[in-house]
Design a protein around this motif. Structure first.
Motif, mmCIF file in Angstrom:
data_model
loop_
_atom_site.group_PDB
_atom_site.id
_atom_site.type_symbol
_atom_site.label_atom_id
_atom_site.label_comp_id
_atom_site.label_asym_id
_atom_site.label_seq_id
_atom_site.Cartn_x
_atom_site.Cartn_y
_atom_site.Cartn_z
ATOM 1 N N ALA A 1 5.252 10.975 5.229
ATOM 2 C CA ALA A 1 6.505 10.469 4.656
ATOM 3 C C ALA A 1 6.343 9.971 3.227
ATOM 4 O O ALA A 1 7.328 9.560 2.601
ATOM 5 N N LEU A 2 5.127 10.013 2.695
ATOM 6 C CA LEU A 2 4.924 9.522 1.341
ATOM 7 C C LEU A 2 5.629 10.432 0.337
ATOM 8 O O LEU A 2 5.657 11.653 0.515
ATOM 9 N N PRO A 3 6.174 9.862 -0.748
ATOM 10 C CA PRO A 3 6.825 10.704 -1.768
ATOM 11 C C PRO A 3 5.818 11.619 -2.442
ATOM 12 O O PRO A 3 4.658 11.250 -2.658
ATOM 13 N N GLY A 4 6.245 12.832 -2.776
ATOM 14 C CA GLY A 4 5.346 13.819 -3.344
ATOM 15 C C GLY A 4 5.394 13.935 -4.851
ATOM 16 O O GLY A 4 4.563 14.618 -5.440
ATOM 17 N N ASP A 5 6.341 13.265 -5.500
ATOM 18 C CA ASP A 5 6.434 13.353 -6.953
ATOM 19 C C ASP A 5 5.463 12.365 -7.592
ATOM 20 O O ASP A 5 5.026 11.399 -6.964
ATOM 21 N N PRO A 6 5.082 12.559 -8.852
ATOM 22 C CA PRO A 6 4.124 11.661 -9.515
ATOM 23 C C PRO A 6 4.553 10.198 -9.506
ATOM 24 O O PRO A 6 3.733 9.307 -9.295
#
Length: 436
Positions: free
Chosen positions: A383-388
């Motif tokens: 569920a962690l965000p994938g964007d920088p």
């Protein structure tokens, strides 16, 4: 971006040599002991080399297979969850099955994991991560348990000689980690064999370890204990010694942060064009430098009780730096600082834990606290965000967790300040004080 990691690696290796304190006593020269020690190292070190080879390019391998970041996170979660859950009972399993058999089984499980990396099927790769978690748990429990029993019970060597063997293991493991990163880089990019090559290169080392141990080691077993009783001992340790609870919380939080780091370091460094194998060698060298710095500090009369909060503070600083939008040099140096801090933190935790829980289950408190935190990290990864920007935010949250660990480390310092049992005396660091 080749100059930065290569320069850092060279500097860190020189630092390790400069910081390592001279031995307090001459190494034992008993021929029978040296022969026994050699047999152990020939079985254990190849397994460690294989384990290090599987670390540098796993994320790159899975990404190259076309998996989304959330899918890669789910695969990592399978490995983390199996390692954390099985770690709670690994010692009991090893004692009942037999320590030699468990060592051979570890090599077999890790070999199956490496072979499954050839597959492009998600379920097969998930099975590989589960096997890797189980095999790694056995790797870091069965081999050392086998050695200590043989050393004391079968050969009746002096207990203080154990320190000589495990200091050699620590030194060789650091060298193997650095070499593994460089070899992975050479195989994958230098020889253009792709990121699966290091996993295949690990297979001969695993075969050597399993075959050598199976043919040349005697079997031994531990005490047969009921699982409920053994787990209850760990819980009683948490309830009876508040400092053990605080110290276990420090260890569990730092290990959980490292689980996040194991997943995120590639997405942070790869966009900068930093070669991943060389970067891996660099930050493992930073961890070795941290351990050498710990030993040098203790030799200079710095106490682990004071080194622990300082190392956790360095960890929080490294995570705060990683939460900022830095350039390549900034990110890489922050990663090195993170590993350096862990190299100081874990020996300090191990020393204090064994002094607090002498005669009991030395790792029981940490295992019980590690279980929920480790499983929470494993479940949260997909569920962690994938964007920088999201990745930076995750490091910011990890920095807050490190500040909680700092508070717990400060609690250990405050309550243990007058306890002579938590200090290093004139005898220096004894066997078991800085090992798992």
């Amino acid at each position: 971006m080749l100059l930065l990691p290569c320069s850092a690696l060279a500097l860190l290796l020189l630092s390790c040599l400069a910081l390592e304190p001279p031995p307090r006593r001459p190494p034992p020269s008993n021929p029978a002991f040296r022969g026994f020690q050699r047999r152990f190292l020939l079985g254990y070190l190849p397994a460690l080399a294989a384990d290090w080879l599987q670390g540098p390019l796993l994320f790159q391998l899975l990404h190259g297979r076309g998996f989304l970041r959330s899918q890669i996170a789910a695969l990592y979660s399978c490995g983390f969850a199996s390692n954390v859950a099985f770690g709670l009972v690994a010692g009991l399993f090893v004692d009942r099955l037999g320590r030699k058999k468990s060592c051979v089984l570890s090599s077999g499980l890790c070999s199956a994991c490496c072979l499954l990396q050839l597959s492009h099927d998600f379920l097969a790769l998930a099975a590989a991560r589960v096997l890797a978690g189980l095999g790694t748990s056995l790797l870091f429990s069965a081999f050392e348990s086998w050695y200590v029993h043989e050393h004391l019970e079968r050969h009746d060597f002096p207990a203080e000689w154990i320190a000589d063997t495990f200091s050699r293991v620590a030194l060789c493991s650091g060298g193997l980690a650095v070499a593994a990163g460089l070899l992975a880089q050479l195989l994958a990019q230098g020889l253009a064999l792709g990121p699966v090559a290091p996993f295949l290169a690990a297979l001969p080392f695993l075969a050597l370890s399993g075959i050598f141990a199976g043919k040349n080691w005697d079997e031994n077993y531990g005490k047969s204990r009921a699982c409920g009783k053994a787990c209850g001992e760990g819980l009683r340790g948490l309830a009876s010694e508040p400092r053990a609870l605080l110290l276990g919380l420090v260890q569990a939080l730092v290990e959980s942060i490292l689980l996040l780091f194991a997943f995120l370091w590639t997405p942070v460094l790869e966009p900068h064009g930093i070669p991943l194998g060389i970067a891996f060698s660099g930050f493992t060298a930073a961890g070795a430098a941290g351990s050498a710095l710990f030993r040098r500090g203790v030799a200079g009369r710095l106490q682990p009780l004071r080194l622990l909060p300082g190392s956790v503070l360095l960890l929080a600083l490294a995570l705060l730096l990683l939460a900022l939008p830095l350039d390549a040099a900034g990110d890489f140096l922050a990663v090195l600082l993170l590993q350096l801090s862990c190299g100081i933190c874990f020996p300090a935790v191990a020393f204090l834990r064994r002094r607090l829980e002498r005669g009991g289950d030395a790792a029981g408190a940490a295992r019980w606290l590690r279980l929920p935190l480790g499983l929470a990290v494993a479940l949260a990864l997909p569920a962690l965000p994938g964007d920088p920007a999201g990745t930076r935010a995750v490091f910011g949250a990890a920095a807050l967790a490190a500040l909680v660990a700092l508070g717990a480390a400060g609690g250990v310092l405050g309550t243990g300040r007058g306890d002579e049992g938590l200090r290093v005396g004139d005898e220096g660091l004894l066997e078991g004080d800085t090992g798992e």
